[in-house]
Design a protein around this motif. Sequence first.
Motif, mmCIF file in Angstrom:
data_model
loop_
_atom_site.group_PDB
_atom_site.id
_atom_site.type_symbol
_atom_site.label_atom_id
_atom_site.label_comp_id
_atom_site.label_asym_id
_atom_site.label_seq_id
_atom_site.Cartn_x
_atom_site.Cartn_y
_atom_site.Cartn_z
ATOM 1 N N GLU A 198 42.867 2.671 42.111
ATOM 2 C CA GLU A 198 42.371 2.520 43.489
ATOM 3 C C GLU A 198 42.833 3.664 44.406
ATOM 4 O OE1 GLU A 198 43.126 -1.499 41.611
ATOM 5 O OE2 GLU A 198 44.338 0.281 41.935
ATOM 6 N N ALA A 199 43.767 4.484 43.964
ATOM 7 C CA ALA A 199 44.271 5.589 44.786
ATOM 8 C C ALA A 199 43.187 6.654 44.957
ATOM 9 C CB ALA A 199 45.506 6.196 44.146
ATOM 10 N N ARG A 200 43.215 7.343 46.102
ATOM 11 C CA ARG A 200 42.243 8.411 46.360
ATOM 12 C C ARG A 200 42.419 9.584 45.404
ATOM 13 N NH1 ARG A 200 43.067 9.264 52.523
ATOM 14 N NH2 ARG A 200 43.618 7.116 52.845
ATOM 15 N N SER A 260 53.905 4.497 44.878
ATOM 16 C CA SER A 260 52.775 5.232 44.334
ATOM 17 C C SER A 260 53.228 6.676 44.145
ATOM 18 C CB SER A 260 51.602 5.180 45.318
ATOM 19 O OG SER A 260 50.588 6.078 44.929
ATOM 20 N N ALA A 261 52.887 7.276 43.006
ATOM 21 C CA ALA A 261 53.318 8.647 42.737
ATOM 22 C C ALA A 261 52.175 9.450 42.131
ATOM 23 C CB ALA A 261 54.519 8.641 41.794
ATOM 24 N N GLN A 262 51.851 10.575 42.766
ATOM 25 C CA GLN A 262 50.798 11.465 42.275
ATOM 26 C C GLN A 262 51.407 12.462 41.284
ATOM 27 O OE1 GLN A 262 49.044 13.111 45.806
ATOM 28 N NE2 GLN A 262 48.173 11.162 46.438
ATOM 29 N N ILE A 263 51.737 11.951 40.118
ATOM 30 C CA ILE A 263 52.431 12.750 39.106
ATOM 31 C C ILE A 263 51.712 12.683 37.757
ATOM 32 C CG2 ILE A 263 54.692 12.631 40.224
ATOM 33 C CD1 ILE A 263 55.389 10.285 38.401
ATOM 34 N N THR A 264 50.417 12.434 37.798
ATOM 35 C CA THR A 264 49.660 12.193 36.563
ATOM 36 C C THR A 264 49.432 13.447 35.731
ATOM 37 O OG1 THR A 264 47.555 12.448 37.730
ATOM 38 C CG2 THR A 264 48.463 10.212 37.560
#
Length: 124
Positions: free
Chosen positions: A39-41, A61-65
Amino acid sequence: MLARIASAGAARMNEISWADFERVELRVGRVVDARPFPEARKPAYVLHVDFGPQLGIRKSSAQITRRYTPESLVGRLVVAVVNFPRKQIGPLMSECLVTGFHDAAGDVVLCVPDGEVPLGTRLA
């Protein structure tokens, strides 16, 4: 020459007082669960981080993908700010901010302790 460059760079930074720094609760936690956050942008994971008996488990939430998989995160120690107000990120109520640095490609590299420390330990 190096001292002059460092001084010039420091002048552009917003300085804070020691009291300001003391108010930030940077604590060590262990990732106990990591899952995709569709669901994150921007691509992100939902992390559950255990900060020990005093603080418990908190979500982030962490943008570390691009650098990490969920499996590689579980069991890893991280450093997080635990005294920000909770923040709604889509359907997730984030309860802490896991810290990291952008590498040359713009991907986030986690800020981690260099060795084992008790969960919940505050940055000294």
